[in-house]
Motif scaffolding. Structure first.
Motif, PDB file in Angstrom:
ATOM      1  N   PHE A  92       0.829  -1.203   0.000  1.00 21.62           N
ATOM      2  CA  PHE A  92       0.000   0.000   0.000  1.00 21.62           C
ATOM      3  C   PHE A  92       0.860   1.249   0.000  1.00 21.62           C
ATOM      4  O   PHE A  92       1.976   1.262   0.518  1.00 21.62           O
ATOM      5  CB  PHE A  92      -0.877   0.039   1.256  1.00 21.62           C
ATOM      6  N   GLN A  93       0.259   2.297  -0.538  1.00 21.59           N
ATOM      7  CA  GLN A  93       0.953   3.578  -0.501  1.00 21.59           C
ATOM      8  C   GLN A  93       1.179   4.015   0.947  1.00 21.59           C
ATOM      9  O   GLN A  93       2.219   4.527   1.307  1.00 21.59           O
ATOM     10  CB  GLN A  93       0.116   4.617  -1.233  1.00 21.59           C
ATOM     11  N   GLY A  94       0.180   3.781   1.786  1.00 20.69           N
ATOM     12  CA  GLY A  94       0.299   4.190   3.197  1.00 20.69           C
ATOM     13  C   GLY A  94       0.790   3.075   4.104  1.00 20.69           C
ATOM     14  O   GLY A  94       0.489   3.075   5.288  1.00 20.69           O
ATOM     15  N   ALA A 169       1.939  -2.965  -6.212  1.00 16.07           N
ATOM     16  CA  ALA A 169       2.436  -1.921  -5.316  1.00 16.07           C
ATOM     17  C   ALA A 169       1.907  -0.560  -5.755  1.00 16.07           C
ATOM     18  O   ALA A 169       2.120  -0.133  -6.883  1.00 16.07           O
ATOM     19  CB  ALA A 169       3.956  -1.927  -5.305  1.00 16.07           C
ATOM     20  N   ASP A 170       1.171   0.070  -4.828  1.00 15.90           N
ATOM     21  CA  ASP A 170       0.583   1.371  -5.142  1.00 15.90           C
ATOM     22  C   ASP A 170       1.516   2.469  -4.629  1.00 15.90           C
ATOM     23  O   ASP A 170       1.618   2.674  -3.422  1.00 15.90           O
ATOM     24  CB  ASP A 170      -0.793   1.486  -4.474  1.00 15.90           C
ATOM     25  N   GLU A 171       2.174   3.132  -5.535  1.00 13.12           N
ATOM     26  CA  GLU A 171       3.153   4.164  -5.200  1.00 13.12           C
ATOM     27  C   GLU A 171       4.098   3.715  -4.091  1.00 13.12           C
ATOM     28  O   GLU A 171       4.165   4.324  -3.019  1.00 13.12           O
ATOM     29  CB  GLU A 171       2.428   5.463  -4.803  1.00 13.12           C
ATOM     30  N   PRO A 172       4.846   2.664  -4.353  1.00 10.20           N
ATOM     31  CA  PRO A 172       5.723   2.129  -3.304  1.00 10.20           C
ATOM     32  C   PRO A 172       6.844   3.101  -2.955  1.00 10.20           C
ATOM     33  O   PRO A 172       7.435   2.994  -1.884  1.00 10.20           O
ATOM     34  CB  PRO A 172       6.284   0.849  -3.925  1.00 10.20           C
TER      35      PRO A 172
HETATM   36 MG   LIG Z   1      -3.695   6.596  -5.817  1.00  9.42          MG
END
Ligand SMILES: [Mg+2]
Ligand SMILES: Nc1ncnc2c1ncn2[C@@H]1O[C@H](COP(=O)(O)OP(=O)(O)OP(=O)(O)O)[C@@H](O)[C@H]1O
Lengths: 244, 406
Positions: A92-94, A169-172
């Motif tokens: 996740f990005q977060g 992977a979202d904006e790793p």
């Molecule tokens: Mg996004």
């Protein structure tokens, strides 16, 4: 060999009261095993929405999605959960790590829910995964005792501990400086070299150049889909920065 | 399904990871459970004490009062409430066969001066038989006699409290005291009885011949009531019947008319007192129930405040492949463990408090097993319900919705 990801006219519409927000308006995407794809696009173009669907974290409102030849749309909730557990590693990005829980326990979490027990020694597998992302010396640190990059790497270790066939992977690298970003990309390239499919979202062209293929989105549709002509290699770049 | 050991392990981790929340939750349960158990225990102890004291009055006691039976302040009779005289007492004594002893009671009260101090107390004018009827033992000296009654002798038998207050350690026998300015000679001291059934000091009393008290202290010709002792405690009812018949005859009450006097036996008095103590138990019980409720609301608050965090946790678990059932079972296990540990400590604390109450105060608490179960299960239900609540809400969601929960 069947594609690992195959979507047809994949749609996702959110309803906020009466108002419908079309986040995805018909995505046709095929990803073959062993590919490394970067998804790019402006903010709000639907990248995260697409990743969540691909990761079986959310359900589409239209179209179909085959993962590794399985029609995900026809699965029961439990089969859905098992797919998330066996086939997919999601970053996740977060980060989304469990708070007040050591890196090791966070990485062990997917193994805890692996009812096939494909991995006999969860503790060792978790340690190996953390070693792989260079955190062998941070096993017992809790998320709030780790830097952003280290947390991201714990999240990656968690994603790969169950030997998934695909890592999403979202904006790793969204929260990382350029050096750490390249370290993370090195891990992805290594995994990819070992045959694991990698799909990642990024805003930066530089980062996308580490992939083999770039898919660009615009307003819930794929606008461009091309191979990377001049692919970058994290390992050699790291060596170079190391020499600086 | 996951293995039980794994579930329990995850639950223990969950409890330990959220120490403060776990602590506060169990604290709510501990306080609620122990409060209920102890309060109800005190109520039960008090009723038991009352019962015991009443029993110690003597089981064969009969009381005769003028006036029809009254209950709840509403008079049921219409006849005149003519009080009794010594003549009535003597006639009853002669005619009643099922009565072992009988004595009038003339009540008075006032200032007593003597020895080294003075004291305000109540004076009971009685016959010597009263000593037997009320089971008064003598610590010192002797009781007055029939002859003293006949000659209206100014002698007194004093209670332990009076002896302490007026003579502080000195021998009171033969000493003179003035009761409302009338001089009396102390001829005996009663053995202590402690606190009476109604909660006052039973030793704060002076007994004197009924005639002396009536004619020299109080004035008039009427006694306040008549005490009698039945021939045997299992024939109370017959004694009561006999007294009633004799009195009706003496007073010439016609067939069908209501009595203008009341004969009561010990059982009825016990019944009255126990309904009083039931009220007491009920009162303490409701205070306790309120504290349990407050404890419950505390638990609820803590649990609801942590719903956001827990829902995110559930989202994370779902996203790595937990099934709905895994989540439900984990949270259920966790809250059952937490609640029962809290409940267990609550029971433990209740036992300690009960021991403390019994040792360090003059209340007595008796633990009621039924209440333990009740309090424990209520607290557990609250704990389990609200511990389980986030799981019930979130386990069926798409992981992404659980992760986004705010
Ligand atoms: Mg996004
Ligand atoms: N849960 C939701 N409810 C309503 N609308 C949503 C929801 N999630 C996303 N959207 C909408 O869908 C669209 C696409 O959002 P998405 O998060 O996929 O964009 P993105 O490409 O990931 O953007 P970014 O690069 O900023 O992360 C946006 O217009 C957003 O407002």
């Amino acid at each position: 060999m069947a594609p690992i990801i195959e979507t047809q006219k994949l749609k996702k519409t959110f309803y906020i009261g009466e108002i419908a927000v079309c986040a995805l308006r018909g995505i046709d995407l095929i990803v073959e095993p062993g590919e490394m794809v970067a998804i790019m696009g402006a903010s709000g173009s639907g990248k995260s929405t697409l990743m969540n669907l691909l990761g079986c974290l959310d359900q589409p409102t239209g179209g179909s999605y085959h993962l590794d030849g399985i029609d995900v749309g026809g699965l029961t909730k439990n089969e859905y959960a098992d797919i998330r557990n066996h086939k997919i590693g999601f970053v996740f990005q977060g980060f989304n790590l469990l708070p007040r829980t050591s890196a090791l326990e966070n990485v062990e979490l997917p193994l805890f829910y692996d009812r096939k027990r494909r991995i006999s020694d969860p503790r060792r597998a978790a340690v190996e995964a953390l070693e792989r992302v260079g955190l062998a010396d941070r096993l017992h640190h809790e998320p709030n005792q780790l830097s952003g990059g280290q947390q991201q790497r714990v999240a990656i270790a968690r994603a790969l501990v169950n030997r998934p066939s695909i890592i999403l992977a979202d904006e790793p690298t969204g929260n990382l400086d350029s050096h750490t970003s390249i370290e993370v990309l090195e891990v992805f390239q290594e995994l990819n070299d070992q045959g694991i499919t990698v799909v990642m979202v990024t805003h930066e062209k530089d980062i996308a150049a580490y992939a083999r293929r770039i898919v660009e989105m615009l307003d819930g549709l794929i606008r461009r889909d091309e191979l990377v002509s001049d692919r970058r290699w994290a390992r050699s770049n790291l060596k170079r920065t190391g020499q600086d | 399904m996951l293995q039980l050991t794994n579930l329990v392990r995850a639950a223990i981790r969950g409890i330990l990871k959220n120490r403060l929340r776990s602590l506060l939750t169990s604290l709510g349960i501990i306080i609620g459970v122990s409060a209920v158990i102890v309060m109800v225990g005190i109520g039960a102890g008090a009723s038991q004490q009352i019962q015991q004291r009443i029993a110690s009055l003597g089981t064969d006691l009969l009381m005769i009062r003028p006036g029809a039976l009254q209950r709840g302040g509403v008079s049921r009779g219409i006849g005149s409430a003519t009080p009794f005289t010594f003549v009535d007492v003597d006639e009853l004594k002669k005619r009643a066969l099922l009565v072992r002893a009988i004595s009038p009671l003339v009540r008075s009260a006032g200032q007593v001066v003597g020895g080294s101090g003075n004291w305000n107390t109540s004076i009971e004018g009685v016959y010597p038989a009263y000593q037997y009827i009320r089971d008064w033992q003598l610590a010192q000296g002797e009781f007055f006699t029939e002859r003293d009654v006949k000659s209206r002798k100014k002698v007194a038998v004093i209670g332990q409290t009076i002896a302490d207050e007026l003579f502080a350690g000195q021998d009171p026998i033969g000493e003179r005291i003035r009761i409302r300015n009338t001089p009396f000679t102390v001829i005996g001291v009663l053995k202590t009885k402690g606190t009476s059934a109604m909660g006052h000091d039973a030793d704060d009393i002076i007994l004197a011949p009924a005639t002396t008290v009536l004619y020299r202290l109080k004035g008039g010709i009427y006694v306040d009531m008549i005490y009698a002792s039945a021939l045997s405690s299992d024939r109370m009812y017959e004694s009561e019947q006999e007294l009633t018949l004799i009195l009706r005859d003496m007073r010439k009450i016609k067939e069908g008319d209501t009595d203008n006097f009341t004969v009561r036996n010990q059982a009825e008095i016990t019944e009255m007192a126990s309904s009083t103590s039931e009220v007491l138990t009920l009162l303490l019980g409701s205070i306790a129930a309120v504290s349990l409720l407050v404890g419950g609301i505390g638990i609820m608050n803590i649990m609801l405040v942590s719903v956001t965090e827990r829902t995110r946790e559930i989202g994370i678990r779902l996203s790595v492949g937990a099934r709905e059932r895994d989540i439900l079972l984990q949270f259920l296990t966790e809250s059952i463990m937490l609640s029962s540990i809290g409940g267990g400590f609550g029971i433990l604390l209740a036992f300690l408090l009960t021991v403390g109450v019994n040792r360090f105060s003059n209340l007595s608490a008796v633990i009621q097993p039924g209440i333990i179960i009740l309090a424990f299960s209520f607290a557990c239900l609250v704990g389990i319900f609200f511990g389980f609540y986030p799981a019930r809400k979130a386990a069926g969601l798409n992981p992404i919705d659980a992760l986004r929960y705010e």
